[in-house]
Design a protein around this motif. Structure first.
Motif, PDB file in Angstrom:
ATOM      1  N   TYR A  44       0.634  -1.082  -0.165  1.00  0.00           N
ATOM      2  CA  TYR A  44      -0.124  -0.029   0.201  1.00  0.00           C
ATOM      3  C   TYR A  44       0.740   1.249  -0.066  1.00  0.00           C
ATOM      4  O   TYR A  44       0.642   2.175  -0.651  1.00  0.00           O
TER       5      TYR A  44
ATOM      6  N   SER B 292       3.769   1.677  -1.096  1.00  0.00           N
ATOM      7  CA  SER B 292       4.545   1.967  -2.244  1.00  0.00           C
ATOM      8  C   SER B 292       3.452   2.427  -3.304  1.00  0.00           C
ATOM      9  O   SER B 292       3.832   3.133  -4.342  1.00  0.00           O
ATOM     10  N   MET B 293       2.196   1.762  -3.391  1.00  0.00           N
ATOM     11  CA  MET B 293       1.253   2.030  -4.238  1.00  0.00           C
ATOM     12  C   MET B 293       0.829   3.740  -4.038  1.00  0.00           C
ATOM     13  O   MET B 293       0.666   4.330  -5.141  1.00  0.00           O
ATOM     14  N   PHE B 294       0.743   3.964  -2.841  1.00  0.00           N
ATOM     15  CA  PHE B 294       0.452   5.447  -2.729  1.00  0.00           C
ATOM     16  C   PHE B 294       1.434   6.508  -3.017  1.00  0.00           C
ATOM     17  O   PHE B 294       1.385   7.523  -3.463  1.00  0.00           O
ATOM     18  N   PHE B 295       2.727   6.063  -3.090  1.00  0.00           N
ATOM     19  CA  PHE B 295       3.867   6.628  -3.454  1.00  0.00           C
ATOM     20  C   PHE B 295       4.120   6.907  -5.292  1.00  0.00           C
ATOM     21  O   PHE B 295       4.577   7.468  -5.532  1.00  0.00           O
ATOM     22  N   PHE B 296       3.368   5.983  -5.841  1.00  0.00           N
ATOM     23  CA  PHE B 296       3.515   5.749  -7.106  1.00  0.00           C
ATOM     24  C   PHE B 296       3.365   6.728  -7.925  1.00  0.00           C
ATOM     25  O   PHE B 296       4.193   7.209  -8.911  1.00  0.00           O
ATOM     26  N   PRO B 297       2.469   8.058  -7.833  1.00  0.00           N
ATOM     27  CA  PRO B 297       2.480   9.089  -8.583  1.00  0.00           C
ATOM     28  C   PRO B 297       3.503   9.784  -8.614  1.00  0.00           C
ATOM     29  O   PRO B 297       3.873  10.550  -9.702  1.00  0.00           O
ATOM     30  N   PHE B 298       4.571   9.937  -7.641  1.00  0.00           N
ATOM     31  CA  PHE B 298       5.858  10.532  -7.786  1.00  0.00           C
ATOM     32  C   PHE B 298       6.692  10.160  -8.763  1.00  0.00           C
ATOM     33  O   PHE B 298       7.632  10.942  -9.377  1.00  0.00           O
ATOM     34  N   VAL B 299       6.716   8.853  -8.909  1.00  0.00           N
ATOM     35  CA  VAL B 299       7.519   8.123  -9.856  1.00  0.00           C
ATOM     36  C   VAL B 299       7.221   8.498 -11.552  1.00  0.00           C
ATOM     37  O   VAL B 299       8.208   8.365 -12.082  1.00  0.00           O
ATOM     38  N   LEU B 300       5.966   9.042 -11.566  1.00  0.00           N
ATOM     39  CA  LEU B 300       5.647   9.112 -12.930  1.00  0.00           C
ATOM     40  C   LEU B 300       6.213  10.652 -13.353  1.00  0.00           C
ATOM     41  O   LEU B 300       6.346  11.650 -12.479  1.00  0.00           O
TER      42      LEU B 300
ATOM     43  N   ALA C 113       2.626  12.618  -2.342  1.00  0.00           N
ATOM     44  CA  ALA C 113       3.117  11.262  -2.332  1.00  0.00           C
ATOM     45  C   ALA C 113       4.308  11.444  -1.656  1.00  0.00           C
ATOM     46  O   ALA C 113       5.098  10.731  -0.948  1.00  0.00           O
ATOM     47  N   TYR C 114       5.443  12.277  -2.360  1.00  0.00           N
ATOM     48  CA  TYR C 114       6.746  12.786  -1.762  1.00  0.00           C
ATOM     49  C   TYR C 114       6.757  12.875  -0.452  1.00  0.00           C
ATOM     50  O   TYR C 114       7.369  12.443   0.286  1.00  0.00           O
TER      51      TYR C 114
END
Lengths: 310, 282
Positions: free
Chosen positions: A119, A121-129, A184-185
């Protein structure tokens, strides 16, 4: 930490100049390539931009000295500049919402249940985009007829809104898109910070009857100060650097209402509107001074920490 | 631990929490889920107005096949790789050296040089834009991958130096002193004492810089044009004008473009987060 100067090495026979001065010379040898690169591409261009901002220049021909002419035009009632400046201020303040929002999600996820790591890492996901992808995704999300946002609004009975087509709403729409990865960050920063919170202090405070808001405010937040500081730094910088989202989502429109300084600068110096490099440089200098205010503050805090650490 | 560990709360609350988690996640990732669904829909769904319903047929292979075999995407992807990988190597190599120099030695101006790197790293890109573009044109590096790589290496060195220096600062200094007493030369200390200890920092920096550079858009637009040198972030926008209303292809393209950093993040999660949060926890 111990003193950085190494104990004197006993002189040996026939040692060369380098051997004798090794400790003094080595750092400079190691620094040389880095400083060289950084100077050529970062430090010197800053001063060149100052210089260019006093000229009228199309990027190809002769530079014509106009003194403070560009600045007078800029500050003397350039509507586009004013809009950009106020949009930057909006960005600066609203972007800071990422910090409490990130803290909120971090508190929500700071549990040990099954699958919580996934969870997080999935919440963090937008930052990697990439911001380009985030921009595209959100402009589809906002589409007036087909967009998901209006589909949802339709369900609750609210009328369709054309966020990116409305000059009063467009900037807020873009900032909301930017808040997504930024939150997210901040969340990750706080999650890591929460890991380091001293459990004994929490227990002690619990025994004293503190809980909920009081606990958060008086016991937890003070311990999260380093995380808050970093979140503050990256958020401010992100807000002032905002360019990608604006370029992808509205290209400054509608009617130039979503311009910010960085975008306006780009537009003046490198777009179909012309190659007014001097004027663009002047805008960049203004942005630089706004940023310098924060940079000075960050460096001052770091300087204090350095002194304190010794 | 704060907030109260969920195990210590009532059974109902525990169940509610566990039930709410996936809901919260779905809302958080809603735009992304929508795009993922877009990318497997047939074109007809969009003309028929079926934007948010389930795909009427599963067109994963058609859509992604088009992106891979009938568009410029693979070229853009390759450009991105050829820009990102050398940048990561260059920036990490340079900053190992600067970080070592600034972290281990005490000399006049140490802190000032350190601050120069940090300040430069915080600067708004725009102040560099005109001169850097000009320099690239003069050197014949405009619209080349090398031009982007050199700039990125230089600029990222600022951030990487901050990172490396702080990391090296936290290493036990006694090791270096012991090596000196043994009479080991300084560059050998760098290679054989310090570098092996820096492995986690190297990994963290490498993934982080990879993501930053892969996702860079501004410099891609300023320093390149056209599919010969442009990375995927800039490519996707020209892709956008080419396939304006073809949402299924655009979504597939965006997902492909976003995949490498995402894969990097999931593979190297521990290092990635360690890199991001450097300094956030003392």
């Amino acid at each position: 930490m111990t003193d950085m100067v190494s104990p004197p090495i006993p002189p040996q026979r026939s040692r060369g100049w380098y051997k004798r001065n090794e400790i003094a010379v080595t750092p400079w040898l190691f620094l040389l390539p880095g400083i060289l690169f950084f100077a050529v591409y970062v430090i010197i261009p800053i001063f060149q931009s100052f210089w260019i901002s006093f000229h009228e220049w199309d990027g190809l021909g002769e530079k014509v000295w106009v003194g403070t002419g560009n600045y007078e035009r800029l500050l003397g009632g350039d509507r586009k500049f004013e809009v950009s400046f106020w949009n930057n201020i909006k960005w600066l303040f609203l972007y800071l919402l990422a910090i409490p929002a990130g803290l909120f999600i971090a508190l929500l996820l700071n549990q040990t249940v099954r699958g919580i790591r996934l969870y997080k890492s999935m919440f963090f996901f937008p930052f990697v985009l990439s911001q380009v992808v985030v921009g595209l995704v959100f402009s589809w999300f906002y589409l007036p007829r087909e967009g998901l946002l209006n589909a949802i609004l339709g369900v609750v009975g609210a009328g369709p809104v054309n966020i990116l087509g409305d000059p009063t709403l467009a900037t807020y729409g873009i900032i909301a898109a930017g808040l997504w990865p930024q939150t997210a960050y901040c969340m990750i920063l706080y999650l890591t910070g929460l890991n380091a919170v001293d459990p004994e202090q929490i227990e002690a405070a619990r025994l004293d009857g503190a809980k909920g808001w009081k606990m958060l405010w008086y016991v937890v937040l003070p311990q999260l100060r380093p995380a808050t500081f970093i979140a503050f730094v990256v958020t401010i910088i992100g807000a002032l650097r905002s360019f990608d989202l604006i370029s992808v989502m509205t290209n400054g429109g509608p009617f130039g209402s979503t311009r910010v300084l960085s975008f306006y600068m780009f537009e003046e110096s490198l777009s179909e509107f012309g190659f007014r490099m001097g004027y663009g440089a002047a805008i960049a200098v203004v942005l630089f001074f706004i940023m310098l205010f924060f940079i000075a503050y960050f460096l001052y805090s770091m300087y204090r920490d350095e002194k304190g650490a010794r | 631990m704060f907030p109260t560990p969920i195990e210590k709360t009532s059974r109902t609350w525990q169940l509610t929490y566990q039930a709410l988690l996936p809901v919260a996640l779905a809302i958080w990732l809603l735009p992304l889920i929508a795009v993922a669904t877009f990318s497997i829909k047939p074109d007809a769904d969009f003309t028929n107005g079926n934007y948010w319903g389930l795909p009427s047929s599963f067109e994963f292979f058609t859509n992604y096949g088009k992106v891979f075999f009938e568009s410029d995407m693979p070229r853009y992807m390759l450009n991105s790789v050829l820009i990102t990988v050398p940048t990561v190597i260059g920036a990490v190599a340079l900053s190992c050296m600067t970080g070592f120099a600034l972290g281990v030695y005490k000399f006049n101006g140490n802190l000032w040089i350190f601050f120069m790197f940090i300040a430069g790293n915080f600067v708004p890109f725009q102040i560099l834009m005109v001169p850097v573009r000009d320099l690239s044109v003069d050197l014949g590096l405009y619209d080349t991958k090398l031009g982007l790589v050199l700039f990125h290496v230089a600029f990222q060195t600022g951030f990487c130096t901050l990172f490396m220096r702080n990391f090296i600062r936290a290493l036990p200094y006694a090791l270096i002193e012991a090596a000196r007493v043994e009479g080991i030369s300084e560059w050998r200390i760098f290679f054989f004492v310090v570098m092996p200890l820096m492995k986690p920092a190297l990994a963290a920096l490498a993934v982080l810089i990879f993501t930053f550079i892969w996702n860079d858009y501004f410099w891609a637009v300023v320093l390149t044009q056209g599919p010969d040198a442009q990375p995927v972030t800039a490519g996707i926008t020209s892709f956008n004008s080419q396939y304006r209303a073809a949402y299924h292809l655009m979504s597939a393209g965006s997902i492909v473009a976003a995949l490498p950093p995402v894969a990097m993040f999931f593979l190297m999660q521990k290092h990635f987060i360690a890199g991001l949060t450097l300094g956030a926890v003392k």
